[in-house]
Design an enzyme around this catalytic site. Structure first.
Site, short mmCIF file in Angstrom:
data_model
loop_
_atom_site.label_atom_id
_atom_site.label_comp_id
_atom_site.label_asym_id
_atom_site.label_seq_id
_atom_site.Cartn_x
_atom_site.Cartn_y
_atom_site.Cartn_z
N CYS A 1 -6.92 0.76 8.93
CA CYS A 1 -6.49 -0.68 8.74
C CYS A 1 -4.79 -0.53 8.16
O CYS A 1 -4.34 -1.70 8.17
CB CYS A 1 -7.44 -1.09 7.75
SG CYS A 1 -8.89 -0.81 7.90
N HIS B 1 -9.88 -9.89 9.29
CA HIS B 1 -9.34 -8.48 9.16
C HIS B 1 -8.95 -7.99 10.22
O HIS B 1 -9.84 -7.67 11.20
CB HIS B 1 -10.27 -7.69 8.32
CG HIS B 1 -9.85 -6.34 7.99
ND1 HIS B 1 -8.60 -5.93 8.54
CD2 HIS B 1 -10.32 -5.12 7.42
CE1 HIS B 1 -8.29 -4.54 7.91
NE2 HIS B 1 -9.72 -4.39 7.39
N HIS C 1 -4.20 -5.87 -0.02
CA HIS C 1 -5.05 -5.49 1.13
C HIS C 1 -6.19 -6.29 1.42
O HIS C 1 -6.62 -6.90 2.25
CB HIS C 1 -5.29 -4.24 1.01
CG HIS C 1 -6.16 -3.54 2.30
ND1 HIS C 1 -5.88 -3.50 3.49
CD2 HIS C 1 -7.54 -3.02 2.06
CE1 HIS C 1 -6.73 -2.95 4.21
NE2 HIS C 1 -7.63 -2.63 3.43
#
Length: 528
Positions: free
Chosen positions: A80, A255, A215
């Site tokens: 990620c 995401h 995040h």
């Protein structure tokens, strides 16, 4: 999509890629869904392009190859955090004088269900598909796909080249969780360290940061760890009365995994430009797993006008690699009296020449339509700046068009007529224009040369520094290229190829055998 978005980024920057440029390419990419789809077919369907079409290294390498770039070309997979790590490495390469400029970003495509099933089994995904970051109901993230790319230069070079500077990267840092309570469990102290290191590298105090893009995946475990880490960094510089504004673009987009970091960075750049924080969604009841009365943080759940000068963005990979980037608003030096007078003089030019080009007639007509719509939406944009940006900041292709006009509206109406098919000529000149001190004949001569394919030295027509403005990007004429799941159809279509004629007997032996050869897995795949 990576090729297209990278080209759009270069066009937005007003940069014409030149073969041999010492430019770097840094791309975050972690998924391999497409290759999984290809491997569900019969072995006989494997062609000569499977490796180059699916290797992560080729995602960056193909960009360098296609554009002729000779700087570092790297594909980064830290899950990620991949794209924000790519930005950090691009900045390091620029500081080390390894490249003249750099393309950095990330891409994520969801084509196969396997990883979604795996994430669901691991209880990583939200039941409703939404990232409810920092909320008490946070139960995982929602997967999303997309691509984001930025163009980076050393600040001094960008100023010297009169580039349109959107923001400045003040500092960045990356680190690793190391040994934590689990491989995929976030490490709070590591997050604290990476933010502090990025601020130290930027030479900034935490008190100068007005917003932090978290995040923030929306997990019950990860959110509190990140909130406490942010609170630790900014505990002494902010307070409940003067909190640090925070948010996560994942609540808006989902995401994006390998492209998540670049999505957050682009959001921060836009916030710095507009001096406004966009709303963080899906926050109804703040998570009870942190002491909000102690944390000097405020989640921006509505559009919040704020004079931002410095902001940060975090991105953490589930394998433990963390990244943080500190950005600052760019403030150009005040224009000198001489340059202002020169611009006023240049603005008095009665006529301007706009040039457009594309690889096909259809693309040229669509590009013309985009420009007509753009000028209609920005009627106050100086035509001189539009023409300068289009003439000098775009690659030139075979199918070309010229427009000689005296105003933005005049230019828009001519382009709209061409886009609608009301005109077929490739050079437009308004009938009501006077000779205008010879500019009409000058531009007609230049336009004729341009339409013949000649290179034009635009600098000779500019006596002052022009302002680069954002313009429409190239209209890609997309075509569908998808594999055929039927191996037999693949064999028939490749039958005329000598390599496949040589392999057909081998393939036939495999098909007729009771079991596969020992060097191939004896596994049956179901075609979906």
């Amino acid at each position: 999509s990576l090729l297209e978005v990278s080209w759009e980024a270069l066009e937005n920057a007003g940069m014409v890629p030149a073969i041999g440029s010492r430019a770097g390419v840094f791309i975050g990419i972690s998924s391999n869904d497409y290759s999984q789809q290809l491997f569900t077919r019969d072995i006989s369907a494997i062609d000569a392009y499977l490796a180059t079409g699916n290797s992560h290294s080729t995602a960056a390498g193909r960009l360098s190859y296609s554009l002729g770039f000779t700087g570092a070309s790297v594909a980064i997979d830290t899950a990620c955090s991949s794209s924000l790590v790519a930005v950090h490495l691009a900045c390091q390469s620029l500081r080390n004088q390894e490249c003249e400029f750099a393309i950095a970003g990330g891409v994520n495509r969801i084509i196969s269900p396997e990883f979604s099933i795996n994430f669901s089994q691991a209880r990583m995904l939200a039941a409703d598909g939404r990232c409810k970051t920092f909320d008490a109901s946070a139960d995982g993230f929602g997967r999303a796909e997309g691509c984001g790319v930025i163009v980076l230069k050393r600040l001094a070079d960008a100023i010297a080249d009169q580039d349109n500077i959107l923001a400045v990267i003040c500092g960045s840092a990356i680190n690793q969780d190391g040994r934590s309570s689990g491989l995929t469990v976030p490490n709070g102290p590591a997050q604290v360290q990476v933010i502090r290191q990025a601020l130290q590298n930027a030479g900034l105090d935490p008190a100068e940061v007005g917003y932090l893009e978290a995040h923030g995946t929306g997990t019950a475990l990860g959110d509190p760890i990140e909130l406490n880490a942010i609170g630790s960094v900014f505990a002494n510089s902010h307070s409940i009365d003067r909190p640090l504004q925070i948010g996560s673009v994942k609540t808006n987009l989902g995401h994006l995994e390998a492209a998540a970091g670049i999505a957050g960075l682009i959001k921060v750049v836009l916030a710095l430009q507009h001096q406004e924080i966009p709303p963080h969604l899906h926050l109804q009841t703040p998570t009870p797993h942190v002491d909000w009365d102690r944390l000097p943080l405020n989640v921006a759940t509505r559009r919040t006008p704020q004079p931002l000068q410095v902001a940060g963005v975090s991105s953490f990979g589930f394998s433990g690699t963390n990244a943080h980037v500190v950005l600052g608003a760019y403030q150009a030096e005040p224009a000198s009296i001489e340059s202002v007078l020169s611009e006023i003089s240049a603005a008095d030019r009665p006529l301007h020449l706009l040039t457009l080009s594309a690889k096909t007639p259809a693309a040229l007509r669509e590009l013309t339509d985009r420009y007509a719509e753009h000028l209609a939406a920005h009627p106050d944009r100086p035509l001189a700046d539009v023409c300068f940006s289009a003439n000098t900041g775009r690659s030139q292709f075979a199918h070309r068009l010229c427009c000689i006009a005296s105003s933005t509206e005049d230019c828009r109406s001519q382009l709209a007529a061409f886009a609608k098919g009301d005109a077929i000529a490739n050079i437009f000149i308004s009938d009501n224009l006077a000779e205008a001190d010879g500019w009409r004949s000058i531009w007609v001569n230049v336009a004729e040369k341009y339409l013949r394919g000649e290179a034009i030295d635009w600098a000779q027509f500019e006596q002052t520094v022009r302002r680069r403005v954002t313009l429409p990007t190239y209209p890609f004429q997309q075509q569908r290229y998808w594999f055929d799941r039927s191996a037999k159809k693949a064999i028939r279509s490749w039958g005329k190829s000598s390599i496949w004629r040589d392999l057909l007997p081998f393939i036939s032996r495999i098909e007729s055998a009771n079991s596969l050869p020992p060097f191939l897995p004896n596994i049956k795949f179901q075609v979906r």
